[in-house]
Design a protein around this motif. Structure first.
Motif, PDB file in Angstrom:
ATOM      1  N   VAL A  26       7.025  16.178   5.171  1.00 14.67           N
ATOM      2  CA  VAL A  26       7.621  17.504   5.079  1.00 14.67           C
ATOM      3  C   VAL A  26       8.683  17.690   6.170  1.00 14.67           C
ATOM      4  N   LEU A  27       8.416  17.210   7.381  1.00 14.13           N
ATOM      5  CA  LEU A  27       9.384  17.340   8.466  1.00 14.13           C
ATOM      6  C   LEU A  27      10.674  16.586   8.186  1.00 14.13           C
ATOM      7  N   SER A  28      10.525  15.369   7.677  1.00 12.32           N
ATOM      8  CA  SER A  28      11.698  14.515   7.481  1.00 12.32           C
ATOM      9  C   SER A  28      12.342  14.691   6.110  1.00 12.32           C
ATOM     10  N   GLY A  29      11.533  15.058   5.112  1.00  9.18           N
ATOM     11  CA  GLY A  29      12.048  15.132   3.753  1.00  9.18           C
ATOM     12  C   GLY A  29      12.295  13.782   3.130  1.00  9.18           C
ATOM     13  N   GLN A  30      11.781  12.718   3.745  1.00  7.18           N
ATOM     14  CA  GLN A  30      12.073  11.351   3.311  1.00  7.18           C
ATOM     15  C   GLN A  30      10.781  10.644   2.897  1.00  7.18           C
ATOM     16  N   LEU A  31      10.631  10.385   1.600  1.00  4.41           N
ATOM     17  CA  LEU A  31       9.442   9.687   1.129  1.00  4.41           C
ATOM     18  C   LEU A  31       9.403   8.241   1.623  1.00  4.41           C
ATOM     19  N   TRP A  32      10.573   7.601   1.754  1.00  2.95           N
ATOM     20  CA  TRP A  32      10.599   6.206   2.202  1.00  2.95           C
ATOM     21  C   TRP A  32       9.946   6.055   3.567  1.00  2.95           C
ATOM     22  N   LEU A  33      10.069   7.081   4.414  1.00  5.93           N
ATOM     23  CA  LEU A  33       9.531   6.985   5.767  1.00  5.93           C
ATOM     24  C   LEU A  33       8.012   6.842   5.738  1.00  5.93           C
ATOM     25  N   VAL A  34       7.325   7.666   4.956  1.00  6.18           N
ATOM     26  CA  VAL A  34       5.869   7.567   4.931  1.00  6.18           C
ATOM     27  C   VAL A  34       5.409   6.314   4.186  1.00  6.18           C
ATOM     28  N   VAL A  35       6.231   5.819   3.270  1.00  4.51           N
ATOM     29  CA  VAL A  35       5.928   4.533   2.634  1.00  4.51           C
ATOM     30  C   VAL A  35       5.886   3.429   3.687  1.00  4.51           C
ATOM     31  N   VAL A  36       6.898   3.397   4.548  1.00  7.17           N
ATOM     32  CA  VAL A  36       6.966   2.378   5.601  1.00  7.17           C
ATOM     33  C   VAL A  36       5.857   2.562   6.626  1.00  7.17           C
ATOM     34  N   ALA A  42       0.817  -1.218   0.000  1.00  9.77           N
ATOM     35  CA  ALA A  42       0.000   0.000   0.000  1.00  9.77           C
ATOM     36  C   ALA A  42       0.851   1.269   0.000  1.00  9.77           C
ATOM     37  N   GLY A  43       1.851   1.314   0.861  1.00 11.44           N
ATOM     38  CA  GLY A  43       2.685   2.503   0.917  1.00 11.44           C
ATOM     39  C   GLY A  43       3.456   2.739  -0.365  1.00 11.44           C
ATOM     40  N   VAL A  44       3.987   1.669  -0.939  1.00 12.64           N
ATOM     41  CA  VAL A  44       4.752   1.781  -2.185  1.00 12.64           C
ATOM     42  C   VAL A  44       3.886   2.308  -3.315  1.00 12.64           C
ATOM     43  N   VAL A  45       2.641   1.845  -3.355  1.00 13.40           N
ATOM     44  CA  VAL A  45       1.737   2.205  -4.450  1.00 13.40           C
ATOM     45  C   VAL A  45       1.147   3.597  -4.264  1.00 13.40           C
ATOM     46  N   GLU A  46       0.775   3.947  -3.037  1.00 16.36           N
ATOM     47  CA  GLU A  46      -0.013   5.156  -2.808  1.00 16.36           C
ATOM     48  C   GLU A  46       0.809   6.390  -2.446  1.00 16.36           C
ATOM     49  N   GLU A  47       1.869   6.233  -1.674  1.00 12.33           N
ATOM     50  CA  GLU A  47       2.585   7.414  -1.182  1.00 12.33           C
ATOM     51  C   GLU A  47       3.229   8.265  -2.267  1.00 12.33           C
ATOM     52  N   PRO A  48       3.841   7.692  -3.315  1.00 17.37           N
ATOM     53  CA  PRO A  48       4.381   8.569  -4.360  1.00 17.37           C
ATOM     54  C   PRO A  48       3.326   9.468  -4.999  1.00 17.37           C
ATOM     55  N   LEU A  49       2.086   8.996  -5.047  1.00 13.06           N
ATOM     56  CA  LEU A  49       1.014   9.811  -5.625  1.00 13.06           C
ATOM     57  C   LEU A  49       0.495  10.843  -4.637  1.00 13.06           C
ATOM     58  N   TYR A  50       0.078  10.368  -3.450  1.00 13.10           N
ATOM     59  CA  TYR A  50      -0.643  11.249  -2.522  1.00 13.10           C
ATOM     60  C   TYR A  50       0.260  12.194  -1.735  1.00 13.10           C
TER      61      TYR A  50
END
Length: 231
Positions: free
Chosen positions: A190-200, A129-137
């Motif tokens: 935004v705080l972390s600047g890391q997309l991988w974090l919200v994916v996980v 779910a995170g891999v699929v949705e986070e880059p978009l949203y």
């Protein structure tokens, strides 16, 4: 302006296509998601980034969002990551305890849980779910809105509304919770600047509902059945 507008229309059209497919029955729903969600979310997101020449935004925080980051408390990315991962892990423990000792879920929520034969597919959906949705949203939609002249704040707010709409099958309360969760993920990104974090984090959150709860609640039900089984 023309290219971002066309790309925004593309990703929103893909969302409409995805939502229309939700009307089918529960049978095979997780397998359908594994086919449709990447086509409706991840593929349009990657196409948009490639068209903009911004594929590096997947691992580099976009400068368009820096003004919004400046409005938030200054925090080290590692501290944000450690704190949020610890919080989600604690949340999984609470979910397990509620599933083991709490009241049964309401009927509306029980219908969303995977049947025993679906748990493997549900676990795969939770992981993806995170891999699929986070880059978009959390990246592409806010970026396109910002590039079209809106603020980054408006971009993340709009993306969270679309994210909530994608969860309309959960009812009004579920949509509200999903939208709020989307805003939390946006803030952490935004705080972390890391997309991988919200994916996980997204994957772990879904694991609570689709893996931990069914497994613990199922074990409780099995133990209860064994306890009352006649000799």
């Amino acid at each position: 302006m023309l290219l971002p507008g066309a790309l925004l229309a593309l990703v929103l059209a893909a969302q409409v296509w995805f939502l229309r497919g939700r009307s089918r029955g529960a049978a095979g729903r997780y397998r359908r998601w594994l086919i449709r969600a990447p086509l409706a979310m991840l593929v349009p997101a990657l196409v948009a980034l490639a068209a903009l020449g911004r594929l590096d935004a997947l691992w580099r925080f976009p400068p368009e969002f820096m003004g919004l980051r400046a409005l938030l408390p200054a925090m080290e990315a590692s501290a944000v990551a450690i704190g949020s991962l610890a919080g989600v892990t604690g949340g999984l423990a609470i979910i397990a305890l509620r599933a083991r000792f709490g009241r049964p879920l309401p009927a509306a929520l029980r219908r969303m849980m995977p049947a025993p034969g679906e748990r493997g597919w549900a676990a795969l959906v939770a992981a993806m779910a995170g891999v699929v949705e986070e880059p978009l949203y959390r990246l592409v939609l806010p970026l396109l809105v910002t590039m079209l002249g809106g603020s980054a704040l408006a971009g993340f707010a709009a993306a969270s509304i679309v994210f909530a709409r994608a969860h309309r099958y959960q009812g009004i309360r579920g949509m509200a919770l999903s939208g709020s969760f989307g805003l939390v993920l946006a803030g952490l990104y935004v705080l972390s600047g890391q997309l991988w974090l919200v994916v996980v984090l997204h994957a772990l959150n879904n694991a609570g509902a689709l893996v931990v709860w069914p497994a613990v609640a199922g074990a409780r039900g099995a133990a209860s059945t064994t306890a009352v089984r006649p000799e």
